[in-house]
Design a protein around this motif. Structure first.
Motif, short mmCIF file in Angstrom:
data_model
loop_
_atom_site.label_atom_id
_atom_site.label_comp_id
_atom_site.label_asym_id
_atom_site.label_seq_id
_atom_site.Cartn_x
_atom_site.Cartn_y
_atom_site.Cartn_z
N THR A 176 0.81 -1.19 -0.10
CA THR A 176 0.10 -0.09 0.03
C THR A 176 0.72 1.36 -0.15
O THR A 176 0.39 2.50 -0.20
CB THR A 176 -0.84 0.04 1.45
N MET A 177 2.08 1.13 0.26
CA MET A 177 2.97 2.46 0.57
C MET A 177 3.71 2.45 -1.04
O MET A 177 4.15 3.57 -1.19
CB MET A 177 4.17 2.16 1.38
N ILE A 178 3.36 1.61 -2.03
CA ILE A 178 4.30 1.79 -3.33
C ILE A 178 3.20 2.55 -4.35
O ILE A 178 2.27 2.09 -4.42
CB ILE A 178 4.58 0.18 -3.82
N PRO A 179 3.66 3.35 -4.93
CA PRO A 179 3.02 4.27 -5.66
C PRO A 179 2.86 3.64 -7.15
O PRO A 179 3.54 2.47 -7.40
CB PRO A 179 3.68 5.48 -6.18
N ALA A 180 1.88 3.91 -8.20
CA ALA A 180 1.60 3.14 -9.38
C ALA A 180 2.98 3.39 -10.19
O ALA A 180 3.09 2.35 -11.08
CB ALA A 180 0.76 3.83 -10.08
N THR A 181 3.63 4.30 -9.98
CA THR A 181 5.23 4.40 -10.92
C THR A 181 6.18 4.77 -9.78
O THR A 181 5.87 5.61 -8.85
CB THR A 181 4.86 5.36 -11.91
N ALA A 182 7.27 4.31 -9.96
CA ALA A 182 8.61 4.56 -9.12
C ALA A 182 9.39 5.18 -10.33
O ALA A 182 10.91 4.79 -9.85
CB ALA A 182 8.71 3.38 -8.15
N GLU A 183 9.20 5.86 -11.18
CA GLU A 183 10.61 6.35 -12.05
C GLU A 183 11.46 7.02 -11.42
O GLU A 183 11.43 7.96 -10.53
CB GLU A 183 9.64 7.29 -13.20
N GLY A 184 12.79 6.72 -11.71
CA GLY A 184 13.87 7.56 -11.26
C GLY A 184 14.37 6.92 -10.07
O GLY A 184 15.67 7.50 -9.71
N LEU A 185 13.83 5.95 -9.50
CA LEU A 185 14.40 5.21 -8.14
C LEU A 185 15.66 4.31 -8.50
O LEU A 185 15.22 3.70 -9.16
CB LEU A 185 13.14 4.65 -7.42
N LYS A 186 16.53 4.46 -7.64
CA LYS A 186 17.80 3.62 -7.58
C LYS A 186 17.91 2.63 -6.71
O LYS A 186 18.09 3.12 -5.36
CB LYS A 186 18.95 4.37 -8.01
N VAL A 187 18.03 1.30 -6.59
CA VAL A 187 18.29 0.48 -5.72
C VAL A 187 19.77 -0.22 -5.93
O VAL A 187 19.86 -0.94 -7.03
CB VAL A 187 17.19 -0.59 -5.52
N GLY A 188 20.41 -0.44 -5.08
CA GLY A 188 21.56 -1.02 -5.23
C GLY A 188 21.52 -2.75 -4.72
O GLY A 188 20.47 -2.82 -3.66
N LEU A 189 22.03 -3.57 -5.23
CA LEU A 189 21.94 -4.91 -4.97
C LEU A 189 23.17 -5.82 -4.75
O LEU A 189 23.86 -5.77 -5.80
CB LEU A 189 21.12 -5.66 -6.11
N GLU A 240 15.56 1.30 -11.19
CA GLU A 240 16.82 0.77 -11.70
C GLU A 240 17.62 0.21 -10.61
O GLU A 240 17.71 0.66 -9.47
CB GLU A 240 17.61 2.13 -11.76
N ILE A 241 18.23 -1.01 -11.06
CA ILE A 241 19.02 -1.82 -10.13
C ILE A 241 20.42 -1.60 -10.44
O ILE A 241 20.78 -1.74 -11.51
CB ILE A 241 18.53 -3.15 -10.14
N VAL A 242 21.30 -1.24 -9.53
CA VAL A 242 22.71 -1.27 -9.71
C VAL A 242 23.28 -2.30 -8.80
O VAL A 242 23.16 -2.36 -7.58
CB VAL A 242 23.27 0.31 -9.06
N GLU A 243 23.88 -3.07 -9.56
CA GLU A 243 24.17 -4.58 -8.83
C GLU A 243 25.83 -4.78 -8.87
O GLU A 243 26.33 -4.44 -9.86
CB GLU A 243 23.19 -5.72 -9.82
N VAL A 244 25.93 -5.65 -7.85
CA VAL A 244 27.43 -6.29 -7.75
C VAL A 244 27.04 -7.58 -7.29
O VAL A 244 26.23 -7.89 -6.65
CB VAL A 244 28.12 -5.38 -6.91
#
Length: 324
Positions: A16-29, A56-60
């Motif tokens: 319920t906290m997540i908006p319909a779109t999350a454009e521009g967000l970046k998550v490290g993995l 966007e996922i930035v992964e290592v």
């Protein structure tokens, strides 16, 4: 049932906290490795969920190197990641990286492996000890009802630096100790989550004791050395055939479920690789949107698939989709 309801409520709260779109967000993995079906399924689920939400996922990938993982997490912080999902190589070594993230104002989410001595912001993990305990309790009850005793069992142990491995060992052992006289573990083999180490240990055990009748494995990742060692010992046989050695496993990946279908595996405690991956991304997006997640320890109750409920629950196990 209570844990399942808790999980559902927690998921609804996060979603319920997540908006319909999350454009521009970046998550490290930061992943330990992609050397098992579980990690591959978990990794794919995170990417699919992130694409769905426009994240966007930035992964290592650490390749099983704890020191390298800590260095990579420092790089993710430097690249501006404000939330980092961590599948830890080692539960103790990762503490310094979690502390570095906290000092930099970066949220950390532990994926599938907890860090009980650290202080991550959220943890998404299977209830490893209870799943192992429930699986062993099923085996013991089944054995009692069918007048079976396992006098010469092998207990494979994962890397004891991995909290999951410790909890699975504890769960199996607790059930055995509470029900004496049904399963006797004559050999414990530390594997370090390494197939070659596991194979050498199994070969030695089978050479020393030709009467091995049960193998308890903490991961479907170890099916390759199990099969190799049993074939070499002339004991690779299906349930009901001469020289059959019973096996119970953990993970619910395609290897373990294939072995159940083919008649080698008696039970599999199945984690939710896909569900856990989705939960990690959902929590990350909630954090990036400035939301508080509340009780941020999300417990995956898992499923114990066994000889008796196989037809009923197999479709609920994530690895079943890849079985031929």
């Amino acid at each position: 049932m209570k844990k399942i309801l808790t999980l559902v409520i927690a998921l609804i709260m996060v979603l319920t906290m997540i908006p319909a779109t999350a454009e521009g967000l970046k998550v490290g993995l930061s992943m330990d490795d992609l050397n098992t079906e579980f990690w591959l399924g978990n990794y794919k689920a995170m990417h699919e969920r992130a694409e769905e939400l426009g994240v966007e996922i930035v992964e290592v990938i650490a390749g099983g190197d704890a020191s390298k993982q800590n260095e990579q997490i420092s790089d993710l912080i430097a690249k501006g990641c404000k939330v980092i999902i961590i599948a830890a190589v080692d539960s103790a070594s990762i503490i310094s990286a979690i502390e570095e993230c906290a000092e930099a104002g970066v949220k950390t989410i532990m994926d599938n492996r907890s860090c009980p001595d650290g202080n991550p912001d959220a943890t998404v993990v299977a209830d490893n000890e209870k799943m192992a305990y429930d699986e062993m309790c099923w085996l013991i009850d089944y054995a009692k009802r069918n007048d079976i005793t396992f006098e010469n069992a092998i207990m494979l142990i994962g890397n004891l630096g991995d909290e999951n491995a410790v909890l699975r060992y504890n769960g199996f052992t607790k059930a055995i100790e509470e029900n004496p006289g049904v399963v006797n573990v004559c050999v414990e083999i530390p594997t370090e989550w390494n197939q070659e180490v596991a194979l050498a240990g199994l070969q030695n055990a089978l050479q020393s004791n030709s009467d091995i009748d049960l193998i308890i494995t903490p991961s479907d990742f170890l099916w390759t050395p199990i099969q190799s060692a049993l074939e070499q010992a002339g004991k690779w046989a299906k349930i009901g055939e001469e020289n059959h050695v019973a096996v119970i496993s953990f993970d619910g990946d395609v290897n373990g479920m294939q072995m159940m279908k083919d008649g080698y595996n008696w039970a599999n405690a199945a984690q939710g690789a896909i569900e856990e991956g989705h939960m990690c991304i959902d929590i990350a997006v909630a954090y990036l949107n400035g939301e508080e997640v509340g009780d941020a320890d999300m417990i995956d109750p898992g499923i114990v698939c066994n000889l008796e409920n196989f037809e009923e629950v197999r479709d609920l196990v994530w690895g079943w989709a890849g079985v031929k």
